[in-house]
Design a protein around this motif. Structure first.
Motif, short mmCIF file in Angstrom:
data_model
loop_
_atom_site.label_atom_id
_atom_site.label_comp_id
_atom_site.label_asym_id
_atom_site.label_seq_id
_atom_site.Cartn_x
_atom_site.Cartn_y
_atom_site.Cartn_z
N GLN A 49 0.84 -1.19 0.00
CA GLN A 49 0.00 0.00 0.00
C GLN A 49 0.88 1.24 0.00
N LEU A 50 0.41 2.28 -0.69
CA LEU A 50 1.09 3.56 -0.73
C LEU A 50 0.11 4.62 -0.27
N GLY A 56 4.61 13.96 2.45
CA GLY A 56 5.34 12.87 1.82
C GLY A 56 4.46 11.66 1.57
N TRP A 57 5.05 10.48 1.79
CA TRP A 57 4.34 9.23 1.53
C TRP A 57 4.65 8.23 2.63
N THR A 79 5.93 -4.02 7.17
CA THR A 79 6.64 -2.84 7.66
C THR A 79 6.03 -1.56 7.08
N ALA A 80 6.32 -0.44 7.75
CA ALA A 80 5.89 0.88 7.28
C ALA A 80 7.10 1.80 7.27
N THR A 81 7.25 2.53 6.17
CA THR A 81 8.34 3.49 6.03
C THR A 81 7.75 4.81 5.56
N ARG A 82 8.18 5.90 6.17
CA ARG A 82 7.71 7.22 5.76
C ARG A 82 8.80 7.95 5.02
N LEU A 83 8.43 8.49 3.85
CA LEU A 83 9.33 9.31 3.04
C LEU A 83 8.85 10.74 3.18
N LEU A 84 9.67 11.60 3.77
CA LEU A 84 9.27 12.98 4.05
C LEU A 84 9.93 13.92 3.07
N ARG A 85 9.12 14.80 2.47
CA ARG A 85 9.69 15.78 1.53
C ARG A 85 9.81 17.14 2.15
#
Length: 85
Positions: A49-50, A56-57, A79-85
């Motif tokens: 899932q996105l 971010g995402w 797992t969950a990973t956050r990509l912050l812009r």
């Protein structure tokens, strides 16, 4: 479980610069078989899932650690990973 960060190489490309990449946690882990010393292992990663967020995402992924010549996986983790812009 401790091998996931080591085995998790870059598996996607973003053309946008990121401020940070944050390990947001593990929601579910199943240990299915022991990994003995000297075993050859590999990890498969599937994006499940996105989530598009304001800053971010969030990527939700299923990580599967497999042992060579074994029918069952050694571990499956969500797992969950956050990509912050």
């Amino acid at each position: 479980l401790s091998m996931i960060p080591h085995l998790d190489v870059i598996s996607f490309r973003l053309d946008e610069p990121l401020r940070a990449v944050v390990n947001f946690g593990v929601s579910r882990v199943r240990f299915m078989a022991p990994v003995t010393p000297g075993s050859f292992i590999r990890m498969r990663k599937k994006l499940t899932q996105l989530h598009d967020m304001e800053n971010g995402w969030q990527l939700d992924c299923r990580m599967r650690i497999e042992i060579r010549d074994h029918k069952n996986a050694a571990l499956v983790a969500d797992t969950a990973t956050r990509l912050l812009r």
